[in-house]
Design an enzyme around this catalytic site. Sequence first.
Site, PDB file in Angstrom:
ATOM      1  N   GLY A  40      25.662 -26.125  49.017  1.00  0.00           N
ATOM      2  CA  GLY A  40      27.199 -26.674  47.912  1.00  0.00           C
ATOM      3  C   GLY A  40      26.412 -27.607  46.758  1.00  0.00           C
ATOM      4  O   GLY A  40      26.049 -26.368  46.264  1.00  0.00           O
ATOM      5  N   SER A 107      19.601 -23.233  49.630  1.00  0.00           N
ATOM      6  CA  SER A 107      20.452 -23.645  48.746  1.00  0.00           C
ATOM      7  C   SER A 107      20.582 -24.959  48.288  1.00  0.00           C
ATOM      8  O   SER A 107      18.984 -25.633  48.251  1.00  0.00           O
ATOM      9  CB  SER A 107      22.093 -22.843  48.511  1.00  0.00           C
ATOM     10  OG  SER A 107      22.461 -23.136  47.470  1.00  0.00           O
ATOM     11  N   TRP A 108      21.987 -26.090  48.052  1.00  0.00           N
ATOM     12  CA  TRP A 108      21.503 -27.194  48.523  1.00  0.00           C
ATOM     13  C   TRP A 108      20.862 -28.146  49.209  1.00  0.00           C
ATOM     14  O   TRP A 108      20.334 -28.719  49.012  1.00  0.00           O
ATOM     15  CB  TRP A 108      22.830 -27.692  47.634  1.00  0.00           C
ATOM     16  CG  TRP A 108      23.156 -29.336  47.827  1.00  0.00           C
ATOM     17  CD1 TRP A 108      24.166 -30.008  49.220  1.00  0.00           C
ATOM     18  CD2 TRP A 108      22.643 -30.410  47.841  1.00  0.00           C
ATOM     19  NE1 TRP A 108      23.866 -31.223  48.925  1.00  0.00           N
ATOM     20  CE2 TRP A 108      23.754 -31.653  48.295  1.00  0.00           C
ATOM     21  CE3 TRP A 108      21.942 -30.470  46.653  1.00  0.00           C
ATOM     22  CZ2 TRP A 108      22.864 -32.625  47.780  1.00  0.00           C
ATOM     23  CZ3 TRP A 108      21.186 -32.420  45.720  1.00  0.00           C
ATOM     24  CH2 TRP A 108      22.400 -32.907  46.497  1.00  0.00           C
ATOM     25  N   ASP A 264      17.424 -13.743  43.538  1.00  0.00           N
ATOM     26  CA  ASP A 264      18.864 -14.843  44.028  1.00  0.00           C
ATOM     27  C   ASP A 264      19.474 -15.357  42.787  1.00  0.00           C
ATOM     28  O   ASP A 264      17.909 -15.654  41.408  1.00  0.00           O
ATOM     29  CB  ASP A 264      18.085 -16.180  44.603  1.00  0.00           C
ATOM     30  CG  ASP A 264      18.889 -16.816  45.528  1.00  0.00           C
ATOM     31  OD1 ASP A 264      19.999 -17.248  44.166  1.00  0.00           O
ATOM     32  OD2 ASP A 264      18.742 -17.924  46.663  1.00  0.00           O
ATOM     33  N   HIS A 292      21.051 -14.388  47.216  1.00  0.00           N
ATOM     34  CA  HIS A 292      21.299 -16.196  47.879  1.00  0.00           C
ATOM     35  C   HIS A 292      21.598 -16.143  49.093  1.00  0.00           C
ATOM     36  O   HIS A 292      21.406 -16.884  50.131  1.00  0.00           O
ATOM     37  CB  HIS A 292      22.363 -16.880  46.623  1.00  0.00           C
ATOM     38  CG  HIS A 292      22.572 -17.953  46.783  1.00  0.00           C
ATOM     39  ND1 HIS A 292      21.470 -18.995  46.486  1.00  0.00           N
ATOM     40  CD2 HIS A 292      23.628 -19.067  47.368  1.00  0.00           C
ATOM     41  CE1 HIS A 292      21.308 -19.703  47.120  1.00  0.00           C
ATOM     42  NE2 HIS A 292      22.887 -20.055  47.341  1.00  0.00           N
TER      43      HIS A 292
END
Length: 313
Positions: A40, A107-108, A264, A292
């Site tokens: 996120g 990711s986050w 990505d 990604h």
Amino acid sequence: MYPDIEPFSTGMLKVSELHSIYYEESGNKDGNPVVFLHGGPGWGTTTRDRTFFDPKVYRIILIDQRGTGKSTPAAEIRENTTWDLVNDMEQLRQKLNIDKWVVFGGSWGSTMALIYAEAHPDRVKALIIRGIYTFRRRELAWFYQDGASFVFPDAYEEFVKPIPETERYDIIGAFYRRLTGNDEKAKLDCGRAWGIWAIMTARLYIDQHALGQIEQNLESWVQKATIECHYVVNSAFLKTDDQILSNVDKIRHIPTSIIHGRYDIICPTETAWQLHKLLPDAEFHLIPDGGHSTKDKGLEEKLVEVTDRYKYL
């Protein structure tokens, strides 16, 4: 991926007067603890997140961060910073009587994993990080302003449609004003555009099923977009632009695996490469057929392979 399983424990941890976070445990109650940090910001966890880990060996802990998933209040941006999330992890670790855990994030979630490890290196057995993101201004500009737009010009044109041309010099700020404003239609339009842009850019081949689900889950996309935009507009509340990369000496001793998709679009490969050079003793896997999303097969397989190697730490 391992078979889907049900949690043996779920709960809500009150972490402030305002926020309570959802957490769950599955797998082996006495096993090697691993905490899964979702992406996120704002995306929450899913049942699929349990299946990266061998349930016979791992004690699998999932957390919905503040304002996300089943945590309450939904989409709340007050008292919601990176440092609050780090403190929440510590509160949960202590509540669950865990001395050290394996930290897994993509990711986050990779941002959170690195920040948490740098803040509490003595509590991390190992780091498994995928889709590396450090929230530097160049990374934010790449995805939201100029960069990914060169690869997906058609999708980007749709993404910025809710924003008048006079405000498109600052896409992040323009979305933030609408997502946190009082115009409900503007919120829905921005949540829809945010979700479509994310899905269009996440995989090597566009996930048509996920695109088709956006309208049915539009309120959820508004929630995700609001939290994510809150963090993006505030540069994840980091003290300096290069805070994460400039502090990697603190985690050099921690066994680490870095996994990143060559293609990505959301998290530029340059960042993973720079982290790899700063942590030369860490495993580095650049997946040639990966974007990604962990649903790209090469990423999925490598992540399971890596979690298997850390089973008995």
